[in-house]
Write a protein that holds these residues in place. Structure first.
Motif, PDB file in Angstrom:
ATOM      1  N   LEU A  31       0.821  -1.216   0.000  1.00 14.92           N
ATOM      2  CA  LEU A  31       0.000   0.000   0.000  1.00 14.92           C
ATOM      3  C   LEU A  31       0.851   1.260   0.000  1.00 14.92           C
ATOM      4  O   LEU A  31       2.009   1.248   0.416  1.00 14.92           O
ATOM      5  CB  LEU A  31      -0.910   0.002   1.238  1.00 14.92           C
ATOM      6  N   PRO A  32       0.275   2.382  -0.412  1.00 15.14           N
ATOM      7  CA  PRO A  32       1.002   3.659  -0.364  1.00 15.14           C
ATOM      8  C   PRO A  32       1.045   4.207   1.055  1.00 15.14           C
ATOM      9  O   PRO A  32       0.194   3.864   1.884  1.00 15.14           O
ATOM     10  CB  PRO A  32       0.156   4.571  -1.261  1.00 15.14           C
ATOM     11  N   ILE A  33       2.035   5.057   1.338  1.00 10.88           N
ATOM     12  CA  ILE A  33       2.061   5.728   2.638  1.00 10.88           C
ATOM     13  C   ILE A  33       1.714   7.209   2.503  1.00 10.88           C
ATOM     14  O   ILE A  33       1.780   7.946   3.482  1.00 10.88           O
ATOM     15  CB  ILE A  33       3.411   5.565   3.366  1.00 10.88           C
ATOM     16  N   ILE A  34       1.351   7.654   1.297  1.00 14.64           N
ATOM     17  CA  ILE A  34       0.840   9.011   1.137  1.00 14.64           C
ATOM     18  C   ILE A  34      -0.570   8.938   0.584  1.00 14.64           C
ATOM     19  O   ILE A  34      -0.884   8.092  -0.248  1.00 14.64           O
ATOM     20  CB  ILE A  34       1.740   9.884   0.234  1.00 14.64           C
ATOM     21  N   THR A  80      -0.688  19.216  -1.961  1.00 18.63           N
ATOM     22  CA  THR A  80      -0.692  18.854  -0.555  1.00 18.63           C
ATOM     23  C   THR A  80      -1.351  17.492  -0.368  1.00 18.63           C
ATOM     24  O   THR A  80      -2.438  17.221  -0.883  1.00 18.63           O
ATOM     25  CB  THR A  80      -1.457  19.899   0.274  1.00 18.63           C
ATOM     26  N   THR A  81      -0.672  16.627   0.354  1.00 25.15           N
ATOM     27  CA  THR A  81      -1.226  15.324   0.708  1.00 25.15           C
ATOM     28  C   THR A  81      -0.763  14.994   2.117  1.00 25.15           C
ATOM     29  O   THR A  81      -0.209  15.844   2.814  1.00 25.15           O
ATOM     30  CB  THR A  81      -0.815  14.250  -0.315  1.00 25.15           C
ATOM     31  N   PHE A  82      -0.992  13.779   2.574  1.00 26.42           N
ATOM     32  CA  PHE A  82      -0.682  13.415   3.947  1.00 26.42           C
ATOM     33  C   PHE A  82       0.063  12.082   3.995  1.00 26.42           C
ATOM     34  O   PHE A  82      -0.127  11.218   3.136  1.00 26.42           O
ATOM     35  CB  PHE A  82      -1.972  13.272   4.776  1.00 26.42           C
ATOM     36  N   LEU A  83       0.892  11.926   5.037  1.00 24.40           N
ATOM     37  CA  LEU A  83       1.429  10.605   5.347  1.00 24.40           C
ATOM     38  C   LEU A  83       0.332   9.797   6.028  1.00 24.40           C
ATOM     39  O   LEU A  83      -0.427  10.312   6.841  1.00 24.40           O
ATOM     40  CB  LEU A  83       2.635  10.736   6.277  1.00 24.40           C
TER      41      LEU A  83
END
Length: 368
Positions: A77-80, A109-112
């Motif tokens: 899976l992605p972490i962002i 803008t994205t998130f961990l």
């Protein structure tokens, strides 16, 4: 059964000590030391750090083996993500939620990720996929304390199963880990633990049942034990690490605390019933430690998921894929997540979570 590094004395949360660390009269307000020389310390104190590294290795091996034996597929899976699992801190709807880390990814803008759960849920919408797990990093913008790290390793599981089956699976998993470590890492466990500690682990691995108690009933026990009137107000704000350890002491064995208040937990939990203000979720508490597995049955229908998203003021554009993954007659599905650092801290009776790994990331430093 006493298990883990802590016990309560009056209003204090005491660290009991192990073969490496001395006891501490109050653990909660101690901050991380300078960790910038950890690369030298793991060389100097090679015996204890070899033991930690070996135990990490064997937990990964045991987890992979357990999941394979139970027909659970690994899912990468992605972490962002824009679709974080606990957005309440952003929307102001859930005070207990923790801020995510914002990053720029190709100018946007994205998130961990705080948890990989929502993506695991996508996997089991595939009719050929029934059970999945991941072993990923999770990130939560929170102050480091004795049980919290802003970056940690998260094993998460999701499957087309009912809530009660989900609880049984957690019990089987944790007992499998401990049996595996006792068989393959007993020498390394013995660096930190006494013979009595090892026998306690052996006893734990053979327990037939874990207890269950509803969140509301837990407050009754806390009030009876302490006489403190604050437990008249049933809220997560009155249920922290001290209460978790105290409750597990009262009950005496591992216990699932179930059915938390809907307004105080993540949006994705299914209601106990249509008109209830409680949800089908649980935290697994261990005597001498408190919570290190969180779980629940997930909201299912398209309509209910959309209503939940609106109620908790989620960004509908970001969460539309999650809503779209539901249909009008979906399977019941449930899952859980466990922080590996917390598991290690508990079984080795370590005072601080930053002692569970060679290179922890804490909020006030990131070296080496």
């Amino acid at each position: 059964m006493f298990f883990g590094p802590y016990h309560t004395k009056g209003k204090n949360l005491i660290y009991v000590g192990n073969k490496i660390f001395k006891s501490i009269a109050e653990i909660r307000n101690i901050r991380p030391p300078d960790l910038s020389k950890r690369h030298l310390i793991i060389k100097k104190n090679f015996r204890s750090w070899y033991a930690i590294i070996k135990i990490w290795n064997d937990i990964f091996r045991a987890s992979s083996e357990f999941m394979k034996n139970n027909g659970v597929m690994f899912f990468d899976l992605p972490i962002i993500t824009r679709m974080i699992s606990s957005p309440g801190a952003l929307t102001g709807t859930i005070p207990s939620d923790v801020d995510p880390f914002r990053i720029k990814f190709f100018g946007q803008t994205t998130f961990l990720t705080q948890s990989s759960q929502l993506y695991l849920e996508f996997a089991i919408t595939n009719p050929k996929v029934n059970k999945v797990f991941c072993w990923e990093k999770s990130f939560r913008r929170e102050r480091t304390d004795f049980r919290h790290l802003p970056e940690f390793t998260h094993i998460e599981f999701e499957a087309n199963i009912h809530f009660e089956e989900d609880l049984k699976f957690q019990k089987q998993y944790v007992q499998y880990l401990i049996k595996f470590l006792l068989k393959n890492s007993q020498k390394e466990l013995g660096v930190f633990l006494t013979g009595d500690d090892l026998r306690n682990l052996e006893d734990f691995s053979k327990l037939k049942n874990f207890e269950k108690i509803k969140f509301y009933d837990a407050f009754k026990l806390l009030k009876q034990r302490t006489g403190d009137t604050k437990y008249n107000k049933i809220t997560l704000r009155n249920f922290g690490a001290y209460e978790e350890v105290l409750l597990a002491e009262i009950i005496g064995v591992p216990v699932f605390v179930t059915n938390y208040i809907e307004e105080e937990v993540a949006f994705y939990h299914a209601k106990v019933s249509k008109n209830s203000n409680l949800v089908e979720n649980a935290d697994l508490l261990f005597p001498g430690y408190g919570e290190f597995i969180g779980s629940g049955e997930r909201v299912r229908t398209h309509k209910e998921t959309k209503e939940k998203a609106k109620h908790f003021k989620l960004n509908m554009k970001d969460y539309q894929p999650y809503i779209d993954s539901r249909n009008n007659n979906p399977k019941i599905h449930s899952g859980w997540g466990m922080g590996i650092e917390r598991f290690i801290q508990c079984i080795l009776k370590l005072p601080f979570i930053w002692e569970t790994k060679p290179f922890p990331r804490v909020d006030n430093q990131n070296k080496p």
